[in-house]
Design an enzyme around this catalytic site. Structure first.
Site, PDB file in Angstrom:
ATOM      1  N   ILE A 156       0.870  -1.205   0.010  1.00 52.03           N
ATOM      2  CA  ILE A 156       0.065  -0.171   0.010  1.00 52.03           C
ATOM      3  C   ILE A 156       0.921   1.240  -0.018  1.00 52.03           C
ATOM      4  O   ILE A 156       0.706   1.995  -0.790  1.00 52.03           O
ATOM      5  CB  ILE A 156      -1.160  -0.008   1.122  1.00 52.03           C
ATOM      6  CG1 ILE A 156      -1.922  -1.245   1.049  1.00 52.03           C
ATOM      7  CG2 ILE A 156      -1.758   1.366   1.291  1.00 52.03           C
ATOM      8  CD1 ILE A 156      -3.110  -1.566   2.063  1.00 52.03           C
ATOM      9  N   SER A 177      13.327  -2.578   6.068  1.00 53.94           N
ATOM     10  CA  SER A 177      14.570  -2.936   5.206  1.00 53.94           C
ATOM     11  C   SER A 177      14.355  -1.966   3.857  1.00 53.94           C
ATOM     12  O   SER A 177      13.078  -1.882   3.635  1.00 53.94           O
ATOM     13  CB  SER A 177      14.585  -4.200   5.003  1.00 53.94           C
ATOM     14  OG  SER A 177      13.392  -4.593   4.142  1.00 53.94           O
ATOM     15  N   ILE A 234      -3.820   5.719   7.560  1.00 58.09           N
ATOM     16  CA  ILE A 234      -4.782   4.547   6.800  1.00 58.09           C
ATOM     17  C   ILE A 234      -4.387   3.391   7.090  1.00 58.09           C
ATOM     18  O   ILE A 234      -4.833   2.287   6.643  1.00 58.09           O
ATOM     19  CB  ILE A 234      -4.666   4.837   5.482  1.00 58.09           C
ATOM     20  CG1 ILE A 234      -3.271   4.760   4.835  1.00 58.09           C
ATOM     21  CG2 ILE A 234      -5.261   6.160   4.840  1.00 58.09           C
ATOM     22  CD1 ILE A 234      -3.391   4.253   3.449  1.00 58.09           C
ATOM     23  N   ALA A 235      -3.376   3.100   8.218  1.00 52.39           N
ATOM     24  CA  ALA A 235      -2.941   1.881   8.556  1.00 52.39           C
ATOM     25  C   ALA A 235      -3.801   1.106   9.713  1.00 52.39           C
ATOM     26  O   ALA A 235      -4.717   0.510   9.571  1.00 52.39           O
ATOM     27  CB  ALA A 235      -1.358   1.896   8.866  1.00 52.39           C
ATOM     28  N   ARG A 236      -3.396   1.464  11.024  1.00 54.02           N
ATOM     29  CA  ARG A 236      -3.779   0.836  12.097  1.00 54.02           C
ATOM     30  C   ARG A 236      -3.807   1.929  13.190  1.00 54.02           C
ATOM     31  O   ARG A 236      -2.712   2.623  13.485  1.00 54.02           O
ATOM     32  CB  ARG A 236      -3.205  -0.401  12.543  1.00 54.02           C
ATOM     33  CG  ARG A 236      -3.688  -1.689  11.926  1.00 54.02           C
ATOM     34  CD  ARG A 236      -5.009  -1.803  11.912  1.00 54.02           C
ATOM     35  NE  ARG A 236      -5.712  -3.052  11.211  1.00 54.02           N
ATOM     36  CZ  ARG A 236      -6.073  -3.161   9.812  1.00 54.02           C
ATOM     37  NH1 ARG A 236      -6.304  -2.066   9.303  1.00 54.02           N
ATOM     38  NH2 ARG A 236      -6.374  -4.098   9.397  1.00 54.02           N
ATOM     39  N   GLU A 265     -10.976   1.646  17.864  1.00 59.68           N
ATOM     40  CA  GLU A 265     -11.765   1.755  16.960  1.00 59.68           C
ATOM     41  C   GLU A 265     -12.909   0.775  17.529  1.00 59.68           C
ATOM     42  O   GLU A 265     -12.598  -0.250  17.891  1.00 59.68           O
ATOM     43  CB  GLU A 265     -11.374   1.079  15.610  1.00 59.68           C
ATOM     44  CG  GLU A 265     -11.637   1.682  14.705  1.00 59.68           C
ATOM     45  CD  GLU A 265     -10.943   1.254  13.137  1.00 59.68           C
ATOM     46  OE1 GLU A 265      -9.766   1.628  13.007  1.00 59.68           O
ATOM     47  OE2 GLU A 265     -11.393   0.804  12.401  1.00 59.68           O
ATOM     48  N   HIS A 283     -13.034   4.083   8.650  1.00 55.31           N
ATOM     49  CA  HIS A 283     -12.191   3.037   8.222  1.00 55.31           C
ATOM     50  C   HIS A 283     -12.771   2.424   6.799  1.00 55.31           C
ATOM     51  O   HIS A 283     -13.302   1.440   6.607  1.00 55.31           O
ATOM     52  CB  HIS A 283     -12.211   1.709   9.176  1.00 55.31           C
ATOM     53  CG  HIS A 283     -11.359   0.859   9.115  1.00 55.31           C
ATOM     54  ND1 HIS A 283     -10.502  -0.150   9.940  1.00 55.31           N
ATOM     55  CD2 HIS A 283     -10.279   0.450   8.016  1.00 55.31           C
ATOM     56  CE1 HIS A 283      -9.646  -0.694   9.669  1.00 55.31           C
ATOM     57  NE2 HIS A 283      -9.637  -0.494   8.213  1.00 55.31           N
ATOM     58  N   GLY A 285     -10.815   2.483   4.060  1.00 54.85           N
ATOM     59  CA  GLY A 285      -9.584   2.237   3.170  1.00 54.85           C
ATOM     60  C   GLY A 285      -9.988   1.187   1.987  1.00 54.85           C
ATOM     61  O   GLY A 285      -9.731   1.786   0.810  1.00 54.85           O
TER      62      GLY A 285
END
Ligand code: DGY
Length: 325
Positions: A156, A177, A234-236, A265, A283, A285
């Site tokens: 993403i 990485s 937009i992740a967690r 949430e 949420h 996404g």
């Protein structure tokens, strides 16, 4: 017929294709099923089709002695006790890839929404407050030509970065990485965390929730960001300390934020609701018709493979194979 328990009504028709071979029970109320309702529904099941909102913990797994697979609808799977499922020889799968582009689009929707004050503008018009064009009214931030920082250059994150080309942006990223291929494709630079904080005009969080990303963004980090910068998550939710974000937004430590996910949430920190410099989404996404239908197809396909004695394609607990052989 053997039973499959589906914790929510899923978009599209793919779930119907399970009905000829299995007894499919769908929890199709609007509310989330309670833990007891999941236990009740899943106790004789050989498969659970769950969503990222259902906690599939040890207790639930223990009530399902026949379970072969937990097929999660979503790319995240921190709602599932994966180590315990593995111990119990249960496959756990997710739906990666199909939601990448849609979720990246939403990051950009939030970037523009915050930078160009789209929600505030909409509200002015609806309230009948648009009386005249004013040279100084609702000024926002340019997006074009700025620096985009990406925290987590996975699928993403890379899709978010790729879109920056059209806006002539410099892209920098932090990742566990270095990703040389992505660097070439996107034209982005690998930087350390302090550089990401200090140089991003837009900082987009696209990393998964892990022990090292939990609580990674708090007041100390916001203070190292530019005063005109915008944070997008937009992740967690738990990657950002929400109360500290409220302080940063109130004191204009950063200029704005766009959130699609929340620390607890679906609860949202109350003080966020009164702030103009944040755009809040529930949420969304991966929430497009096309993507959600593909996610259903993928979740169903994973279940079918497992129930037909095959290894599901999107297995997240590969170690289970050792236990199953
Ligand atoms: C996921 O797949 O993890 C998403 O957050 C759900 O939209």
């Amino acid at each position: 017929m053997k039973k499959i328990f589906v914790t929510s009504k899923l978009p599209g028709n793919a779930v119907d294709s399970l009905k000829k071979d299995f007894d499919v029970e769908i929890f199709d109320k609007h509310e989330l099923p309670t833990k007891i309702e999941v236990q009740e529904g899943a106790k004789d099941a050989i498969a659970i089709l769950s969503t990222v909102s259902n906690q599939i913990d040890k207790d639930i797994i223990d009530t399902c002695p026949n379970l072969i697979i937990i097929s999660n609808f979503g790319v995240g799977f921190e709602n599932i006790d994966v180590p315990y499922a593995t111990e119990k020889r249960i496959y756990v799968t997710n739906t990666p890839g199909v939601l990448t582009e849609t979720t990246a689009d939403l990051a950009w929707a939030l970037m523009f929404g915050v930078a160009r004050r789209v929600v505030e503008g909409d509200s002015v018009v609806r309230k009948g407050q648009f009386k005249r064009w004013d040279p100084s009214f609702l000024l926002g931030m340019d997006v074009f030509g700025k620096t985009l920082g990406i925290y987590g250059l996975g699928r993403i994150g890379s899709a978010v970065g790729r879109r920056a080309r059209g806006f002539n942006m410099r892209v920098i990223y932090v990742n566990k990485s270095r990703r040389l291929e992505a660097e070439e494709e996107i034209g982005c630079d690998f930087v350390d965390f302090p550089t990401l904080l200090g140089e991003s005009d837009f900082l987009v969080i696209t990393a998964p929730l892990t022990e090292s990303t939990r609580g990674r963004f708090g007041l100390d980090e916001f203070k190292k960001m530019k005063r005109n910068s915008i944070l997008i998550n937009i992740a967690r939710g738990p990657i950002v300390r929400e109360k500290e974000l409220v302080q940063a937004l109130k004191k204009k430590v950063i200029w704005g934020a766009g959130l699609d996910v929340y620390e607890n949430e679906p609860e949202v920190e109350k003080d966020l609701l009164g702030l103009d410099n944040v755009v809040l989404l529930p949420h969304l996404g991966s929430a497009s018709f096309e993507t959600r239908e593909r996610m259903t197809e993928m979740a169903v396909e994973n279940a079918k493979l497992a129930l037909n004695g095959k290894v599901p394609v999107n297995l997240v607990n590969r170690e289970v194979l050792k236990h199953r052989n």
